[in-house]
Design an enzyme around this catalytic site. Structure first.
Site, PDB file in Angstrom:
ATOM      1  N   TYR A  65       0.827  -1.206   0.000  1.00  0.00           N
ATOM      2  CA  TYR A  65       0.000   0.000   0.000  1.00  0.00           C
ATOM      3  C   TYR A  65       0.857   1.251   0.000  1.00  0.00           C
ATOM      4  CZ  TYR A  65       0.785   0.748   5.041  1.00  0.00           C
ATOM      5  OH  TYR A  65       1.348   0.994   6.273  1.00  0.00           O
ATOM      6  N   CYS A  66       0.241   2.349  -0.445  1.00  0.00           N
ATOM      7  CA  CYS A  66       0.827   3.688  -0.388  1.00  0.00           C
ATOM      8  C   CYS A  66      -0.293   4.619   0.079  1.00  0.00           C
ATOM      9  CB  CYS A  66       1.407   4.098  -1.740  1.00  0.00           C
ATOM     10  SG  CYS A  66       0.179   4.236  -3.061  1.00  0.00           S
ATOM     11  N   ARG A  67      -0.224   5.889  -0.265  1.00  0.00           N
ATOM     12  CA  ARG A  67      -1.265   6.816   0.174  1.00  0.00           C
ATOM     13  C   ARG A  67      -2.579   6.592  -0.572  1.00  0.00           C
ATOM     14  NH1 ARG A  67       1.016  12.088  -0.129  1.00  0.00           N
ATOM     15  NH2 ARG A  67       0.557  11.981  -2.347  1.00  0.00           N
TER      16      ARG A  67
END
Length: 103
Positions: A65-67
């Site tokens: 995941y990231c933002r």
């Protein structure tokens, strides 16, 4: 790579005994909060990021995941190219995450 909704990602992660959570955001973003147990490898680190990915166990299943889901999708693609077949991108990223998090 599979793009999973938050519900799919969390449900599959809960059942996966071979899972590793990978956070590809910057250190500043991680300091704002993260999913417990996540390993942080900043995708903006270029070759250092690639080198770190090469050290990962290719037999594990990586929940990335990231933002917002864009960088994590890129990370999953890079991981697939490096021979890591089981990668799962969190669509919507941490900004849409309503599961457990640490701040």
């Amino acid at each position: 790579m599979a793009d999973l909704t938050q519900q799919e990602w969390a449900s599959q992660l809960d059942k996966d005994e071979n899972a590793v959570i990978l956070d590809v955001r910057t250190e500043e973003e991680v300091n704002e909060g993260y999913i417990p147990g996540a390993i942080n490898l900043d995708i903006h680190q270029g070759q250092d990021f690639i080198d770190a990915l090469k050290e990962l166990d290719s037999e594990k299943h990586y929940y990335v995941y990231c933002r917002s889901g864009g960088r994590s999708g890129q990370a999953c693609s890079i991981m697939n190219q490096l021979g890591i077949a089981n990668t799962y991108n969190l669509m919507g990223g941490f900004s849409n995450w309503d599961g457990a998090s640490t701040k």
